[in-house]
Write a protein that holds these residues in place. Structure first.
Motif, PDB file in Angstrom:
ATOM      1  N   ASN A 100      -5.844  -6.455  -4.218  1.00  0.00           N
ATOM      2  CA  ASN A 100      -5.230  -5.132  -4.419  1.00  0.00           C
ATOM      3  C   ASN A 100      -5.943  -4.344  -5.516  1.00  0.00           C
ATOM      4  O   ASN A 100      -6.146  -3.135  -5.390  1.00  0.00           O
ATOM      5  N   LEU A 160      -5.732  -0.374  -5.004  1.00  0.00           N
ATOM      6  CA  LEU A 160      -4.316  -0.149  -4.671  1.00  0.00           C
ATOM      7  C   LEU A 160      -3.443  -0.412  -5.892  1.00  0.00           C
ATOM      8  O   LEU A 160      -2.290  -0.001  -5.948  1.00  0.00           O
ATOM      9  N   ASP A 161      -3.987  -1.135  -6.858  1.00  0.00           N
ATOM     10  CA  ASP A 161      -3.247  -1.475  -8.073  1.00  0.00           C
ATOM     11  C   ASP A 161      -4.224  -1.404  -9.248  1.00  0.00           C
ATOM     12  O   ASP A 161      -5.440  -1.387  -9.037  1.00  0.00           O
ATOM     13  N   HIS A 196      -4.935   8.691  -9.095  1.00  0.00           N
ATOM     14  CA  HIS A 196      -4.451   8.389  -7.740  1.00  0.00           C
ATOM     15  C   HIS A 196      -5.362   9.016  -6.701  1.00  0.00           C
ATOM     16  O   HIS A 196      -5.680   8.405  -5.684  1.00  0.00           O
ATOM     17  N   ALA A 230      -7.684   7.082  -4.023  1.00  0.00           N
ATOM     18  CA  ALA A 230      -7.519   7.319  -2.584  1.00  0.00           C
ATOM     19  C   ALA A 230      -8.863   7.671  -1.954  1.00  0.00           C
ATOM     20  O   ALA A 230      -9.185   7.206  -0.849  1.00  0.00           O
ATOM     21  N   ARG A 239     -10.975   4.504  -1.534  1.00  0.00           N
ATOM     22  CA  ARG A 239     -10.513   3.711  -0.382  1.00  0.00           C
ATOM     23  C   ARG A 239     -10.901   4.398   0.916  1.00  0.00           C
ATOM     24  O   ARG A 239     -11.323   3.756   1.879  1.00  0.00           O
ATOM     25  N   PHE A 261      -9.394  -2.074   4.947  1.00  0.00           N
ATOM     26  CA  PHE A 261      -8.394  -3.124   4.684  1.00  0.00           C
ATOM     27  C   PHE A 261      -7.967  -3.786   5.989  1.00  0.00           C
ATOM     28  O   PHE A 261      -7.792  -3.109   7.007  1.00  0.00           O
TER      29      PHE A 261
END
Lengths: 233, 391
Positions: free
Chosen positions: A54, A59-60, A79, A83, A86, A92
């Motif tokens: 993660n 994501l974390d 954030h 994003a 990713r 994922f």
């Protein structure tokens, strides 16, 4: 990042508060992954595999220490930037597939490309390629509910690799699959790793997966207990 | 372009639940337009009837005249200013003289107001031409309400007693020359219309009037000493206030409807987020920003309002058109009981503004109730969403 290094963690710590107490999920993890690796994070439940994935997937965020992925320090990313990282560079694959139920196979695989704003013609070509890699070119109109578990996971793989990311993070990708499907899935991922140079990083305790990876990192209680190179299958 | 496309896909994938919500919301849409259309129809009908039968293009009134105070009527008269008399002579205004009176229909005693008006006037749509009957009796015109309340019919004779400008009482027989239908109670109840010249003679008020009604569209004239001008809007203010009051009353009904629809959407959105939190986590994992996730859910709700408008149009347009043509029968079949100048049926008016305002109201409400639960997503960590944790 230089020397083909894709990921580097330094003294990575993740602590989860639990009421008055706290749980250390990761403790001083120092790891480096190069481009094109096919590596597995193994260890018992609660050893920190998913937490590490993660964080590497932005994501974390770590509690302390540093996780540098594709030249971006995860701990400092907003954030929006996380994003974007990713969206452009990371794919994922989840244990429970996480396909969007109201979308068809085609639409599920197309989704990351829509987020990237890829032109329609290019998008159609990329989706067709991805579905042919995973052997589902004939199921484009099916909904996830009409597919078997193995087929769903193949759709999830197609969705993860359709944008040709540098890094694919797979969390227990074979846990819900039988031996035959697991084998097929792992073969597919190995082929993609070999042909496209995509880095695959698995969190798993499935022996079938471990037999395929070329590097095995064993985590115990959030610490790296062993980091070994394997011959792979 | 991505978000609208995804929102449409998600909505259409929602199945029966989505269509049920659209139908519920469309009911609110249609009901609000219907109820508001009734109010607009009420306003229009009452206003037009009042303009035709009473207000015209505005009134000059002697300053001492207060229509709400009958005690002012006796002295509410004065010589018509020359410019106004010129307008009357040109047929662009009509003079009305008020004289309080007592009538004795069928042996009973009742107060009334004698209203003198030129039989040939064209300013008000009252059938005053019937006041030309030549006889010793005073030709009198009364409204249907008055006729019913005192039990008079055409050709009946009744005694009228009044007091002239010098304070002397006199009495004469009046013959009912005509009974007219009007939606405007204030030109009907308790009123007897007689020829102006005759009334001026009877009351010893030569060349005098209480009110001078201007033709429709007339510009406000100059001011005259002892006379006050009230324009058309001023004369219709009471109607507008009454309709506004009724509109507020009916608003409760559609606020309730809209609240129910909003609650249904809110509930759907909450459920949707609860059930789709793993999906939300997946969207975030694939690189969707929080803002875009909120946008997606808000748009899904807003599109629901759009579809509701389409669904509402399918059955609403024929239904509303039917009422616009056939009218809506007033409760109890008595328009008067509503307290306004309306007939037995009320004809709703659906203006473009009404439809647009309703659409904006429904869209705004839907967007807000879609946004509120979606906003909670912004606080959800992707890892928690992927685990299916509650917000």
């Amino acid at each position: 990042m230089d020397n083909g290094i894709l990921i580097r963690t330094k003294d990575l710590v993740k602590v989860y508060p639990l009421g008055q107490q706290s749980i250390t999920a990761l403790a001083d993890v120092n790891l480096t992954f190069r481009r094109g690796e096919f590596a597995g994070l193994v260890g018992p439940s609660g050893s920190g595999k998913t937490t590490l994935l993660n964080i590497l997937g932005s994501l974390d965020a770590p509690t302390r220490g540093s996780a540098e992925v594709l030249g971006e320090k995860v701990e400092t990313l907003s954030h929006r930037k996380a994003a974007a990282l990713r969206n452009r560079h990371i794919g994922f694959i989840f244990q429970t597939f996480n396909l969007l139920p109201v979308y068809t196979v085609y639409e599920n695989v197309e989704f990351p490309l829509l987020l990237l704003g890829m032109p329609p013609a290019e998008r159609r070509r990329a989706v067709a390629d991805a579905l042919s890699w995973v052997g589902l070119a004939d199921r484009t109109k099916s909904k996830p509910s009409q597919l078997s578990g193995g087929q769903c996971q193949r759709v999830a793989i197609a969705r993860a690799v359709v944008k040709k990311p540098e890094l694919v993070l797979a969390d227990e990708p074979t846990a819900n699959l039988d031996a035959e499907n697991s084998h097929h899935i792992l073969d597919t991922m190995e082929t993609l790793n070999r042909d496209m140079g995509t880095t695959f990083l698995f969190a798993t305790h499935d022996e079938k997966v471990i037999r395929h990876v070329r590097r095995k990192i064993t985590l115990i209680d959030g610490r790296v207990a062993k980091d070994e190179a394997l011959a792979g299958s | 372009m991505t978000i609208p496309k995804l929102a449409v896909r998600n909505l259409l994938g929602g199945g029966t639940k989505f269509w049920l919500n659209a139908v519920v919301l469309s009911l609110s849409f249609v009901a609000i337009i219907w109820a508001q259309g009734l109010m607009e129809g009420l306003d229009e009908e009452a206003s037009l009837a009042t303009i035709d039968d009473e207000a015209g293009g505005g009134h000059y009134r002697v300053e001492s005249y207060d229509p709400l105070d009958p005690f002012t009527y006796q002295d509410a008269h004065g010589p018509v200013p020359a410019p106004l008399q010129a307008r009357i002579d040109e047929g662009k205004a009509a003079a009305i003289l008020l004289v309080p009176a007592t009538i004795y229909p069928q042996g009973r005693v009742q107060s009334a107001v004698l209203k003198g008006i030129e039989p040939g006037q064209k300013i008000l749509s009252l059938p005053t031409s019937r006041l030309t009957a030549a006889s010793d009796e005073i030709p009198a015109l009364i409204g249907a309400r008055m006729a019913e309340s005192v039990g008079l019919k055409e050709g009946d004779i009744l005694t009228v007693r009044w007091r002239d400008a010098k304070g002397a009482f006199d009495a004469l027989e009046a013959v009912i020359a005509g009974i007219f239908e009007t939606k405007v109670a204030t030109v009907d109840a308790g009123q007897i219309w007689v020829p102006l010249a005759r009334l001026r003679d009877m009351a010893a008020m030569p060349g005098e009037a209480t009110i001078v009604v201007l033709e429709q569209g007339a510009a406000a004239a100059e001011s005259f000493s002892g006379w006050a001008f009230r324009d058309q809007a001023d004369l219709l203010a009471d109607i507008r206030a009454f309709v506004r009051m009724k509109t507020i009353g009916s608003s409760i009904f559609y606020v309730l409807l809209l609240s129910l629809a909003a609650l249904a959407i809110f509930n759907t959105q909450i459920l949707s987020i609860w059930r789709r939190r793993k999906e939300i986590g997946t969207l975030m994992a694939m690189g969707m920003t929080r803002g875009r996730v909120i946008g997606l859910f808000t748009l899904e709700g807003s599109l629901l309002a759009f579809l509701a408008a389409l669904v509402g149009a399918v059955y609403g347009i024929p239904l509303l058109a039917y009422f616009a043509v056939k009218g809506f029968a007033m409760p109890g079949g008595q328009g008067d009981s509503f307290g306004l100048a309306v007939g037995q049926s009320l004809y709703p008016v659906y203006s473009l503004g009404l439809v647009a305002a309703t659409a904006v109201l429904v869209f705004a409400t839907t967007a807000v109730v879609s946004y509120l639960p979606a906003r909670k997503i912004a606080k959800l960590k992707p890892t928690d969403a992927l685990k299916g944790k509650r917000t």
